[in-house]
Design an enzyme around this catalytic site. Structure first.
Site, mmCIF file in Angstrom:
data_model
loop_
_atom_site.group_PDB
_atom_site.id
_atom_site.type_symbol
_atom_site.label_atom_id
_atom_site.label_comp_id
_atom_site.label_asym_id
_atom_site.label_seq_id
_atom_site.Cartn_x
_atom_site.Cartn_y
_atom_site.Cartn_z
ATOM 1 N N GLU A 1 0.818 -1.206 0.000
ATOM 2 C CA GLU A 1 0.000 0.000 0.000
ATOM 3 C C GLU A 1 0.855 1.260 0.000
ATOM 4 O OE1 GLU A 1 -3.349 0.096 2.506
ATOM 5 O OE2 GLU A 1 -3.892 -1.980 2.122
ATOM 6 N N ASP A 2 0.411 2.207 -0.810
ATOM 7 C CA ASP A 2 0.940 3.573 -0.761
ATOM 8 C C ASP A 2 2.438 3.629 -1.073
ATOM 9 O OD1 ASP A 2 -1.635 4.035 0.079
ATOM 10 O OD2 ASP A 2 -1.129 4.473 2.146
ATOM 11 N N CYS B 1 -6.561 4.897 -2.510
ATOM 12 C CA CYS B 1 -6.812 3.467 -2.633
ATOM 13 C C CYS B 1 -8.190 3.072 -3.155
ATOM 14 C CB CYS B 1 -6.556 2.780 -1.294
ATOM 15 S SG CYS B 1 -7.503 3.465 0.080
ATOM 16 N N ASP C 1 -0.829 -0.258 -4.417
ATOM 17 C CA ASP C 1 -2.202 0.084 -4.831
ATOM 18 C C ASP C 1 -2.354 1.514 -5.312
ATOM 19 O OD1 ASP C 1 -1.845 1.207 -2.308
ATOM 20 O OD2 ASP C 1 -3.836 0.676 -1.591
#
Length: 639
Positions: free
Chosen positions: A47-48, A86, A248
């Protein structure tokens, strides 16, 4: 959010994990896919993440697992999420449809309607005989029921649960690098003194610590990737499984997540293809793919690898498999991010980035409660309020131009806007035309204010409610200033509500220049039947110096109603930007600060603190403990 106790991986351990998956012994090299055989597919999603990765040339990064996969697989140099956050990004990945084609999926944390007649990629793979599992994040920004589309959804989702003989497609999601992990320092091999800061940021202890923590989080995530690959090898599945690792959306350092610059949209992605499936690769192992790839291409790629036909709803192109075809452009977007409304569309070819700002009157750096939990944003705004920023650093807190154009090779930090320079007129025209054509082709719903009739994949096709080409023209004229306030005021009598909305938006953008149209605007406000249009007109009238009292009373009434929270939020945003004129609405705003609707509550808490003088950039507006309690209780769509 589960607690992460994974150890940092050593380079030797990571390379062992990669080698176990990618071993090229004589026996393995002799393997070939048999007729009718299909590969397993493993997605390991983090993530990120921007490409703070050694394989991308970052010398401070310690990511031996990703680096090893890149050496034996494919590294995608210019890969982008389709939204810099996201939930809209995941909608596009799951459905193969741009979120802005299915409003309100284009907004952060919404619940768009997805027609059941259209199938998501896990459903299509299931129909083709795959076992599909997801462990475990959903956050799809729509009314799709995860348990319905996956064979196994949740913490137990694993290829090990598949029936014997079935190929699998398994997704594992790691939150180690999620934005929320930045709110406390992450110690590790990188310390604040080691980092280099981009020139658009001031040099502060908080910003340096955020950068150092991010590198250390990336190293921890790399270790989790190594563990998953070792598990695959231990199960004897490495020779039969194509492995994807990607993030993501872009990163979480200041001016990345939620913003349509490369920091918000550019991701890292490597793909490893075992020898028996090498005929599905567009280039040799160890190659870099430089043509643009975006996440709208992920679902078509999966289907191509599995030999499944691509449905018309999926607008991307496969980048692996027999149907692989390079893209020329990658497109991105922003609408509401948490409690703040904005509207940007962007396109890149990997060398140039073009951004169009349909709400240029709003600054880039609108305060967002969750985002401002990071010390980096607190330090940045503190320096702004103290007057310690240079012009490049202070731009974040200013209003925007209608168009931006950046040469990503000469200016990777996207500082020098070339949109107005004659030498770059051809590039501007090319990308402007590409973006216009794309928005029409995907039937971009983003011009419809959140909650107004016409949102949705199907509803937006009603030309009587949403004549897209006409709306695009009016919105472009309004945001760019090409139409005069008098011309915009005439459109306030139009029969289409969305057209009236963008006429009102243009008058709001015009500010004091709209004052000569005060009478027409007041008459339109009195006659208007849409509260979405009236909210915009109310703010426009106040900014044009109309008597604010009845207008503020109207906005306060919209904040007080609870039947339609997007209207509450739009009214709160309008009150936020009218300054002292909002003060009579203080009691209603204070009441909204207790709302159960998170974005209404956060916008109201911020505005209350500004009006009562207690606001500082370090003041916690977001209720982090409340979020953690909700997550512990298993609520969906949190964080």
């Amino acid at each position: 959010m589960s607690k992460d106790n994974s150890p940092q991986v050593t380079r030797r351990g990571a390379m062992r994990a990669v080698a176990a998956v990618a071993a090229s012994t004589a026996a393995t090299g002799a393997l070939a896919a048999q007729p009718g055989e299909r590969p397993n597919i493993l997605w390991i999603v983090s993530e990120d993440n921007n490409p703070y990765v050694g394989a991308y040339g970052d010398r401070l990064a310690h990511t031996p697992t990703i680096d090893g996969l890149a050496k034996k697989g494919l590294l995608f140099r210019n890969v982008y999420s389709n939204a810099p956050v996201c939930a809209p990004s995941r909608f596009g990945i799951l459905t193969g449809t741009y979120p802005e084609s299915c409003a309100p999926a284009n907004h952060m944390r919404a619940n768009a309607h997805w027609p059941r007649e259209l199938k998501t990629y896990p459903e299509l793979l299931r129909q083709a005989g795959y076992f599909v599992s997801n462990n475990s994040k959903t956050d799809y920004n729509c009314d799709i029921e995860p348990e319905r589309i996956w064979d196994l959804q949740g913490g137990a989702g694993h290829w090990r649960r598949r029936p014997a003989g079935k190929p699998f497609m398994a997704v594992f999601n790691h939150e180690t690098t999620h934005e929320s992990r930045l709110f406390q320092p992450t110690p590790g091999r990188v310390t604040p003194d080691m980092v280099s800061l981009p020139p658009f940021l001031p040099d502060t202890p908080g910003i340096r610590q955020d950068f150092a923590s991010y590198y250390n989080m990336m190293e921890k995530m790399d270790g989790q990737l190594a563990a998953r690959l070792a598990e695959l090898a231990a199960d004897g599945l490495a020779d039969d499984t194509i492995v994807f690792h990607y993030s993501d959306n872009g990163g979480v350092l200041p001016r990345s997540k939620r913003y349509c610059y490369d920091e918000g949209l550019r991701c890292e992605m490597v793909v490893y293809v075992p020898p028996k499936w090498r005929h599905l690769m567009p280039a040799a192992p160890g190659s870099e793919i430089k043509s643009p790839v975006s996440f709208i291409d992920l679902a078509p790629t999966l289907l191509a690898l599995a030999g499944v036909a691509q449905p018309a709803q999926m607008r991307g192109r496969p980048f692996l498999g027999e149907r692989a075809a390079p893209q020329r452009y990658a497109f991105g977007m922003r609408n509401r991010m948490d409690e703040r409304y904005d509207f940007q569309r962007t396109v890149t070819d990997g060398r140039w980035r073009y951004i169009r700002n349909y709400m240029p009157h709003r600054p880039w750096g609108q305060h967002q409660a969750f985002e401002w939990l990071a010390k980096g944003y607190q330090d940045w705004e503190t320096a702004h309020r103290a007057g310690r920023l240079n012009a490049v650093q202070d731009r974040f807190f200013q209003t925007k131009p209608f168009e931006e154009l950046y040469d990503l090779h000469a200016d990777p930090h996207e500082i020098a806007n070339l949109a107005g320079t004659p030498a770059h007129a051809a590039q501007l025209a090319r990308l402007r035309a590409a973006l216009d054509a794309h928005m029409v082709a995907i039937h971009d719903n983003g011009f419809i204010p959140e909650g107004m009739a016409g949102e949705g994949l199907v509803a937006s096709r009603n030309a009587a409610i949403y004549p897209l080409a006409r709306v695009m023209a009016v919105a472009g004229d309004a945001a760019s200033g090409r139409k005069s306030p008098a011309q915009l005021a005439a459109l306030l009598r139009d029969g289409v509500a969305v057209v009236r909305y963008w006429a009102a938006m243009g008058l709001l953008i015009a500010g004091a220049r709209a004052a000569p149209q005060m009478g027409a605007m007041q008459a339109a406000f009195a006659a208007e039947t849409s509260d979405h249009v009236r909210i915009c007109l109310a703010e426009a009238l106040i900014r044009a110096k109309a008597a604010p009292a009845p207008l503020v009373d109207y906005l306060a009434a919209q904040v007080a109603q609870q039947a339609a929270w997007p209207l509450q939020l739009q009214a709160l945003n309008a009150l936020t930007y009218v300054g002292e004129a909002a003060r009579p609405a203080t009691p209603v705003i204070a009441q909204a600060a207790q709302s159960n609707q998170e974005y209404v509550r956060n916008a109201a808490r911020y505005l209350t603190s500004v009006l009562d003088g207690s606001y500082t950039p370090a003041k916690p507006i977001f209720d982090y403990e409340r979020m953690m309690r909700r997550m512990a209780a298993g609520e969906k769509g949190v964080a």
